[in-house]
Each structure stands twice: as C-alpha cells, then as structure tokens.
Design an enzyme around this catalytic site. Structure first.
Site, PDB file in Angstrom:
ATOM      1  N   LYS A 196       0.861  -1.183   0.000  1.00  0.00           N
ATOM      2  CA  LYS A 196       0.000   0.000   0.000  1.00  0.00           C
ATOM      3  C   LYS A 196       0.898   1.234   0.000  1.00  0.00           C
ATOM      4  O   LYS A 196       1.425   1.635   1.029  1.00  0.00           O
ATOM      5  CB  LYS A 196      -0.906  -0.011   1.236  1.00  0.00           C
ATOM      6  CG  LYS A 196      -2.218   0.777   1.077  1.00  0.00           C
ATOM      7  CD  LYS A 196      -2.053   2.268   0.885  1.00  0.00           C
ATOM      8  CE  LYS A 196      -1.532   2.940   2.129  1.00  0.00           C
ATOM      9  NZ  LYS A 196      -1.455   4.443   1.953  1.00  0.00           N
TER      10      LYS A 196
ATOM     11  N   GLU B 290       9.886   1.323  10.749  1.00  0.00           N
ATOM     12  CA  GLU B 290      10.869   2.399  10.571  1.00  0.00           C
ATOM     13  C   GLU B 290      10.088   3.688  10.728  1.00  0.00           C
ATOM     14  O   GLU B 290       9.348   4.090   9.831  1.00  0.00           O
ATOM     15  CB  GLU B 290      11.547   2.290   9.196  1.00  0.00           C
ATOM     16  CG  GLU B 290      12.825   3.112   9.095  1.00  0.00           C
ATOM     17  CD  GLU B 290      12.573   4.504   8.565  1.00  0.00           C
ATOM     18  OE1 GLU B 290      12.542   5.441   9.401  1.00  0.00           O
ATOM     19  OE2 GLU B 290      12.423   4.664   7.355  1.00  0.00           O
TER      20      GLU B 290
ATOM     21  N   CYS C 288      13.392  11.052   7.107  1.00  0.00           N
ATOM     22  CA  CYS C 288      13.476  10.696   8.522  1.00  0.00           C
ATOM     23  C   CYS C 288      14.917  10.779   9.020  1.00  0.00           C
ATOM     24  O   CYS C 288      15.158  10.906  10.216  1.00  0.00           O
ATOM     25  CB  CYS C 288      12.907   9.303   8.751  1.00  0.00           C
ATOM     26  SG  CYS C 288      13.647   8.031   7.712  1.00  0.00           S
TER      27      CYS C 288
ATOM     28  N   GLU D  10       9.691  16.553  14.564  1.00  0.00           N
ATOM     29  CA  GLU D  10      10.364  16.335  13.295  1.00  0.00           C
ATOM     30  C   GLU D  10       9.954  17.431  12.312  1.00  0.00           C
ATOM     31  O   GLU D  10       8.766  17.658  12.077  1.00  0.00           O
ATOM     32  CB  GLU D  10       9.992  14.955  12.756  1.00  0.00           C
ATOM     33  CG  GLU D  10      10.878  14.468  11.641  1.00  0.00           C
ATOM     34  CD  GLU D  10      10.654  12.988  11.332  1.00  0.00           C
ATOM     35  OE1 GLU D  10      11.527  12.386  10.696  1.00  0.00           O
ATOM     36  OE2 GLU D  10       9.601  12.437  11.736  1.00  0.00           O
TER      37      GLU D  10
END
Length: 487
Positions: A184, A260, A294, A391
């Site tokens: 997906k 992750e 990331c 982040e």
C-alpha cells in the site's frame, strides 16, 4: 524538460490496482487525484481501493505463497537482477514521474533511483545465501538441523518521501526470501509504486507475488488485512503515531513486525571538527530530499566557540540554493509535498521565532503557486521551541550550542526518537565515545549520509525496530526452523 516528457511519464503508469497479476479498477470505479506539488494541479486519477479490494489482494498473496516459496533462490534472484537492470535503463522516465508526484528536483529523483534500485541488486545476491546449519548435539545422540523458510504473506505500507527506495528495500528482501506481498503506497505518491509493479511483472515476477492497492481510506482498508489470520508479517515506514497504532492491531495475530518510524536527528559539530567537511555534511544531512527525510538533520548542536562561523558558512550555502519546479534545469530545492506539510514547517519556524530564535536566511514561504518553503537557518533557538522536539521534514536548519562533550551527548539523546545521529570531530577517542554514547540505531561519523543498501537501516526507542538492508535485512522475512534428528 518538455511537457511531452511529462505526459509520457504519466502515461507510462497504469493507474489501477494490481491484484493477482491483473490491473483492475477499484470496487465501484472509485478514484482519487494525485497532485503535482509544484502547482497543486491534478496529474492523474488513480484507483481508490475498498475493503473488498484489500481482501482480494491478500487472497491473491495467500494463493501465490506456496509456489513462490518453492521457487529456486537463483530464479528469485534473477528476477530482482532483471528488475534492477530495467529500472536503471529507464531512469529518466522514472525520475520525471517521481519529480512530478513528489516535487524533488530531477537530480534528486535520479539519486533515489540509483539508491533504491541497488536494493534489488543487493538482495538478488542475498537470495542464494540463505542458509541454515547442521551440528551434533552435545550428548552425541542426535543431530541438530536449522533451516530458514519464508515468513509468508507480508503487508507493506510505504511513505511518500522516497516512493521508490522505501518500497524496494522492503520488496527486495521479500522476493529474495520467497514471500508474497500486498503493498500500500502513500496516497500522495502512488505512481512510482504502480510503475514499479509493471516493471517487476516484466522482469518475470509471477502473478500474485506482488499486489498493489492504492486508497484514501488507509485505516479502513488496512485493518482487515492486518487482522487476517493468513497474514504473517507487517512492515511500515512512517510516523511514530501511526506505527504505534499498527503495532497494536498486529498484536491480535502476533505478526512479525518491522517499523521504521520518526526521527529527530542531532548533528553534532565539535570544536576540533573540519568545518569545511562539517558544512558539506550539514548540507547533505539537511537538504537531501528537501529535508523531507526521517534521516534529515533536525537539530544542529554546535560547540559554542565555532557556532557563529558554522552558522555563517551554512547560511552562505543555503543562500546559494535555487528554488523552483523540480523539472526545470538548475533547481536545487523543489516544493514540499503538500500544503499541509508546508504549513507545518511554517508553524515550527514561527514558533521558534516567537520564542526568540533569529532568522539568518529564509523563514517564510515564497509567493506563488506550489508548496514551497525557503531554505532557512535559525540561530539562538531556545530548547522549548517545538522544532527542538518535533520532526521538521522541511528545509529548516535550527542551530543550538553546547559547551562540553557531556552536554552535547545529553542534548543529542534528549528525545524520544533514536533513528540516526551525525557527529563531526577529528579526535579519534572522542569519536568512539560519541558514537558509543549516542542512543540511535545509526551514526554518521564525519559524513552527512548514512543510508546504504549494504548496511542495516533502522532505529531504537520511538524510531522503531527491525532493520532494512544489509545482511540483516533479509532475516526480517525468514523464520528459523529447528529439526532434531534421532540416530
């Protein structure tokens, strides 16, 4: 690049679902638009899968699992190798497609293709190295045999920021190990994965081994697949918040899980660092993929005696970057992926400035269409600013200062995340102390990029668990079976 090149790239993609080797419309013919983030205009409509479509995808993966697991490792590896070659041959076409849906400049798209395709070449070679062991029991009465077998059907949920590489580093080891898949891709950037599905079929991947479903109702469609007792593994790359929810859902079936998740990467610059290398590393760690990674440096933690010089040099480099549509020549920084992401970056910068941070360059979104944000450097950033803990996922470099090695490590580790850290020093003993003391799954020592298909990628703490890439990557898709042999 011409409009015809853009049209050819879009036309090369089948915008439907890939289930059991057949391209098909979503139930009821539902579709959703994929935008060009440089203009906000629709590129193409793709199939919007339903719960029934998701069930059909897992049905197809389950049906193909037995035969695929029995396929010789060499044959599985050759399919990966062929796919690697096809991707490499068609780099220009795929780079255009990736740039159109994600926004990054063409040179960055080509860099991702080189990186992402290498997972197929790496795992093509690993497929024939899957092995067990044979030994004599300590009492000599029996023989101990261990072997590796594929986990079984896998659900893969991939993010929008690296639409090829985040897929290939999951698909590569799954194919090598003998696992079937339901993939997906992110709704913001599904076209690259659909393109890849066609390439893998051309490379000889049997029907049903790879199934691709695109949808705007991810939770609704994914949860029944995750709770399906026939599923054996779940792998996800994305936010920590979503990862936690998926892990909870996976508990019912006690699935093998690899996650992750988010990052908050510190970038440490010690007083003895080579500043030229540190600034070059900072540009790579911050501006790769427009900062939408990331692994992007989120907090620049610089020794107080060199912080001003570092900030000046970094600002000069950021000022030299050209911002614009990624398909144009000479562009360094494209748009962020969507308005929501640009607005989040703006909120973080505005919050820091309101709390006392100084803007050395950037600090705002330019006028005009598209989701752009100017490359930004901030100094005097207080530790209570949101971007110290959240982040950023954008082209913003906040600079903090420290006075001692102990302070640097404390600041670096003062986060729930633990994906990657960067450290620049010419003192070998300090380097060892620092990389051992950093609470992260990866460390870049005197370099601003750590990702490598031959190395294990992954984090600790709230950045997840499991590893992708390297010799460790294929183990995520293998179960160990022990056989005791009586004599």
């Amino acid at each position: 690049m011409s409009t015809s090149d853009e049209n050819k790239a879009i036309e090369a993609v089948n915008p439907r679902l890939l289930i059991g080797g057949t391209w098909r419309d979503a139930e009821g013919g539902k579709t959703f638009p994929v935008e060009d983030p440089s203009t906000g205009k629709t590129l193409v409509e793709v199939a919007d899968a339903s719960v029934a479509d998701g069930k059909a995808a897992i049905d197809a993966a389950v049906a193909a699992q037995k035969d695929w697991a029995a396929t010789p490792p060499r044959d599985r590896g050759e399919i990966l190798r062929k796919a690697f070659e096809l991707i490499t041959e068609r780099t220009d076409e795929l780079a255009m497609l990736m740039t159109l849906e994600m926004g990054k400049p063409l040179k960055e798209s080509k860099a991702e293709i080189a990186y992402g395709s290498e997972f197929f070449r790496w795992f093509a070679e690993e497929s024939v190295r899957i092995s067990g062991r044979y030994s004599v029991a300590p009492n000599g009465a029996t023989r101990l045999l261990t072997l590796k077998q594929p986990v079984g059907p896998v659900l893969m949920i991939t993010p929008w920021n690296f639409p090829l590489a985040m897929g290939t580093r999951k698909i590569g080891p799954a194919i090598a190990a003998g696992c079937t898949m339901v993939v997906k891709p992110a709704g913001l950037t599904p076209l690259t994965m659909l393109w890849l599905g066609a390439v893998l079929a051309e490379a000889g991947l049997p029907d049903g081994v790879l199934n691709i479903i695109t949808t705007t109702t991810t939770g609704e469609v994914m949860e029944p697949i995750i709770r399906d007792p026939r599923l054996r593994k779940l792998t996800f790359t994305g936010s920590t918040e979503v990862g936690r929810s998926l892990v909870e859902q996976s508990a019912e079936g006690l699935l093998r899980v690899s996650m992750e998740l988010g990052g908050n990467a510190p970038f440490l610059v010690f007083a003895d660092a080579d500043l030229d290398k540190a600034v070059e590393g900072a540009m790579l760690a911050k501006m790769r993929n427009i900062g939408e990674a990331c692994t992007a440096a989120n907090r620049f933690i610089v020794h107080e005696t060199i912080a001003e010089e570092f900030a000046t040099r970094l600002t000069e480099r950021m000022n030299g970057l050209s911002v614009g549509r990624g398909t144009e020549d000479g562009i360094d920084v494209g748009p962020l992926v969507e308005a929501k992401q640009r607005d989040k970056v703006a909120e973080l910068v505005d919050d820091a400035v309101a709390k006392g941070a100084t803007v050395l360059t950037g600090g705002s979104a330019p006028d005009g269409e598209g989701y752009y944000y100017s490359p930004t450097v901030l100094t005097d950033v207080p530790l209570d600013a949101r971007l110290a803990t959240e982040e950023i996922f954008g082209p913003v470099a906040p600079i903090f200062t420290f006075s001692s090695e102990e302070d640097a490590l404390r600041m670096a580790n003062d986060t729930e995340f633990g994906l990657v850290a960067y450290a620049f020093t010419q003192d070998f003993a300090r380097a060892v102390r620092v990389y051992e003391g950093l609470e992260t799954g990866m460390v870049g020592l005197n370099q601003g990029v750590v990702s490598n298909p031959a190395a294990p990628f992954g984090g600790v703490k709230s950045s997840g668990f499991g590893r992708e890439g390297g010799a460790e990557g294929i183990e995520e898709y293998l179960e160990t079976k022990y056989v005791g042999i009586a004599l």
